[in-house]
Design a protein around this motif. Structure first.
Motif, PDB file in Angstrom:
ATOM      1  N   ARG A 112       0.810  -1.223   0.000  1.00 31.60           N
ATOM      2  CA  ARG A 112       0.000   0.000   0.000  1.00 31.60           C
ATOM      3  C   ARG A 112       0.840   1.269   0.000  1.00 31.60           C
ATOM      4  N   THR A 113       2.018   1.239   0.642  1.00 34.21           N
ATOM      5  CA  THR A 113       2.781   2.483   0.827  1.00 34.21           C
ATOM      6  C   THR A 113       4.187   2.436   0.247  1.00 34.21           C
ATOM      7  N   GLY A 114       4.757   1.252   0.094  1.00 35.79           N
ATOM      8  CA  GLY A 114       6.125   1.152  -0.410  1.00 35.79           C
ATOM      9  C   GLY A 114       7.184   1.075   0.674  1.00 35.79           C
ATOM     10  N   VAL A 115       6.821   1.283   1.942  1.00 36.33           N
ATOM     11  CA  VAL A 115       7.819   1.188   3.013  1.00 36.33           C
ATOM     12  C   VAL A 115       7.891  -0.234   3.549  1.00 36.33           C
ATOM     13  N   SER A 116       9.017  -0.553   4.143  1.00 37.68           N
ATOM     14  CA  SER A 116       9.206  -1.850   4.797  1.00 37.68           C
ATOM     15  C   SER A 116       9.411  -1.631   6.287  1.00 37.68           C
ATOM     16  N   VAL A 117       8.691  -2.394   7.104  1.00 35.80           N
ATOM     17  CA  VAL A 117       8.876  -2.338   8.549  1.00 35.80           C
ATOM     18  C   VAL A 117      10.059  -3.244   8.883  1.00 35.80           C
ATOM     19  N   VAL A 118      11.118  -2.653   9.450  1.00 39.83           N
ATOM     20  CA  VAL A 118      12.322  -3.427   9.740  1.00 39.83           C
ATOM     21  C   VAL A 118      12.480  -3.759  11.219  1.00 39.83           C
ATOM     22  N   ALA A 119      11.735  -3.054  12.081  1.00 40.43           N
ATOM     23  CA  ALA A 119      11.798  -3.343  13.517  1.00 40.43           C
ATOM     24  C   ALA A 119      10.576  -2.725  14.197  1.00 40.43           C
ATOM     25  N   ILE A 120      10.238  -3.290  15.338  1.00 47.45           N
ATOM     26  CA  ILE A 120       9.162  -2.751  16.169  1.00 47.45           C
ATOM     27  C   ILE A 120       9.687  -2.676  17.593  1.00 47.45           C
ATOM     28  N   GLN A 121       9.545  -1.508  18.197  1.00 44.88           N
ATOM     29  CA  GLN A 121       9.867  -1.392  19.618  1.00 44.88           C
ATOM     30  C   GLN A 121       8.551  -1.383  20.370  1.00 44.88           C
ATOM     31  N   ARG A 122       8.442  -2.319  21.303  1.00 52.11           N
ATOM     32  CA  ARG A 122       7.239  -2.461  22.115  1.00 52.11           C
ATOM     33  C   ARG A 122       7.693  -2.476  23.564  1.00 52.11           C
ATOM     34  N   ASP A 123       7.433  -1.398  24.257  1.00 54.53           N
ATOM     35  CA  ASP A 123       7.925  -1.232  25.627  1.00 54.53           C
ATOM     36  C   ASP A 123       9.435  -1.404  25.625  1.00 54.53           C
ATOM     37  N   ASP A 124       9.962  -2.373  26.376  1.00 57.45           N
ATOM     38  CA  ASP A 124      11.411  -2.581  26.442  1.00 57.45           C
ATOM     39  C   ASP A 124      11.900  -3.636  25.460  1.00 57.45           C
ATOM     40  N   GLU A 125      11.007  -4.163  24.657  1.00 57.46           N
ATOM     41  CA  GLU A 125      11.344  -5.227  23.708  1.00 57.46           C
ATOM     42  C   GLU A 125      11.505  -4.645  22.306  1.00 57.46           C
ATOM     43  N   VAL A 126      12.502  -5.157  21.563  1.00 56.33           N
ATOM     44  CA  VAL A 126      12.659  -4.799  20.162  1.00 56.33           C
ATOM     45  C   VAL A 126      12.454  -6.060  19.338  1.00 56.33           C
ATOM     46  N   ILE A 127      11.508  -5.993  18.410  1.00 60.14           N
ATOM     47  CA  ILE A 127      11.208  -7.126  17.539  1.00 60.14           C
ATOM     48  C   ILE A 127      11.879  -6.855  16.205  1.00 60.14           C
ATOM     49  N   THR A 128      12.933  -7.608  15.918  1.00 59.16           N
ATOM     50  CA  THR A 128      13.652  -7.423  14.672  1.00 59.16           C
ATOM     51  C   THR A 128      14.178  -8.750  14.172  1.00 59.16           C
ATOM     52  N   PRO A 129      13.965  -9.110  12.967  1.00 59.36           N
ATOM     53  CA  PRO A 129      13.010  -8.472  12.073  1.00 59.36           C
ATOM     54  C   PRO A 129      11.611  -8.974  12.379  1.00 59.36           C
ATOM     55  N   PRO A 130      10.615  -8.122  12.242  1.00 61.64           N
ATOM     56  CA  PRO A 130       9.247  -8.601  12.431  1.00 61.64           C
ATOM     57  C   PRO A 130       8.846  -9.474  11.240  1.00 61.64           C
ATOM     58  N   THR A 131       7.999 -10.441  11.486  1.00 59.28           N
ATOM     59  CA  THR A 131       7.525 -11.336  10.416  1.00 59.28           C
ATOM     60  C   THR A 131       6.175 -10.826   9.906  1.00 59.28           C
ATOM     61  N   PRO A 132       5.695 -11.359   8.803  1.00 63.53           N
ATOM     62  CA  PRO A 132       4.367 -10.958   8.326  1.00 63.53           C
ATOM     63  C   PRO A 132       3.273 -11.262   9.349  1.00 63.53           C
ATOM     64  N   GLU A 133       3.516 -12.218  10.255  1.00 64.05           N
ATOM     65  CA  GLU A 133       2.530 -12.582  11.273  1.00 64.05           C
ATOM     66  C   GLU A 133       2.578 -11.662  12.498  1.00 64.05           C
ATOM     67  N   THR A 134       3.621 -10.839  12.623  1.00 62.25           N
ATOM     68  CA  THR A 134       3.748  -9.946  13.776  1.00 62.25           C
ATOM     69  C   THR A 134       2.604  -8.943  13.782  1.00 62.25           C
ATOM     70  N   VAL A 135       1.895  -8.863  14.912  1.00 63.26           N
ATOM     71  CA  VAL A 135       0.754  -7.950  15.042  1.00 63.26           C
ATOM     72  C   VAL A 135       1.253  -6.595  15.544  1.00 63.26           C
ATOM     73  N   ILE A 136       0.786  -5.545  14.896  1.00 63.05           N
ATOM     74  CA  ILE A 136       1.123  -4.168  15.273  1.00 63.05           C
ATOM     75  C   ILE A 136       0.147  -3.735  16.358  1.00 63.05           C
ATOM     76  N   GLU A 137       0.686  -3.211  17.462  1.00 61.29           N
ATOM     77  CA  GLU A 137      -0.150  -2.792  18.585  1.00 61.29           C
ATOM     78  C   GLU A 137      -0.083  -1.285  18.774  1.00 61.29           C
ATOM     79  N   ALA A 138      -1.166  -0.715  19.267  1.00 60.62           N
ATOM     80  CA  ALA A 138      -1.161   0.702  19.629  1.00 60.62           C
ATOM     81  C   ALA A 138      -0.055   0.916  20.655  1.00 60.62           C
TER      82      ALA A 138
END
Length: 163
Positions: A112-138
């Motif tokens: 939809r946008t052309g960008v790639s999500v390469v990491a997610i920081q959630r509280d003190d955790e860093v998810i890298t690399p996130p998979t297509p199954e990784t759920v994005i949280e508020a």
């Protein structure tokens, strides 16, 4: 904050930056590129020379001060340029974001946008690399790579919590 600029004929330019409490930071840029930095207690005070920088070193220090080398992640958006058009950016996900609660794959961010999500920081955790199954949280901070226009398009999916 007010910045006063004046010509110094035969020398260069002088900039006085008004700081809190009436203090001033004085920067003299010589025609040769050399920079001299002074401190003044108040507008009418004499200046005390703090240091001097070559043109090359002043430009390097300037890029550090503007955040080109490091930007603290305290805002919803931070960017670092890789090349003329490619950026690494950090974005906060609002509660009302369109993609909150969706997996990366289901949200089709790249398509939809052309960008790639390469990491997610959630509280003190860093998810890298996130998979297509990784759920994005508020509340997540997403680190994405993309062209400036693509990043602007991606930003529309993030919500603003004002709705």
């Amino acid at each position: 904050m007010t910045i006063y600029e004046s010509d110094l004929p035969g020398v260069g330019k002088k900039f006085e930056v008004e700081l809190e409490g009436g203090e001033r930071l004085v920067i003299v840029t010589h025609n040769t590129g050399k920079r001299e930095v002074y401190h003044k207690e108040h507008e009418g005070a004499d200046s005390d020379k703090l240091f001097e920088l070559s043109d090359r070193l002043a430009r390097k220090v300037g890029t550090i001060l503007e955040g080109a080398y490091f930007q603290p992640v305290r805002t919803d958006r931070v960017e670092t340029m890789f090349t003329d058009g490619t950026f690494l950016e950090w974005y906060g996900v609002a509660r009302n974001a369109e993609i909150a609660g969706q997996s990366i794959g289901d949200s089709r961010i790249r398509e939809r946008t052309g960008v790639s999500v390469v990491a997610i920081q959630r509280d003190d955790e860093v998810i890298t690399p996130p998979t297509p199954e990784t759920v994005i949280e508020a509340g997540d901070t997403l680190v994405v790579v993309g062209e400036r226009e693509d990043c602007a398009e991606f930003e529309t999916l993030l919500g603003d919590d004002g709705a």
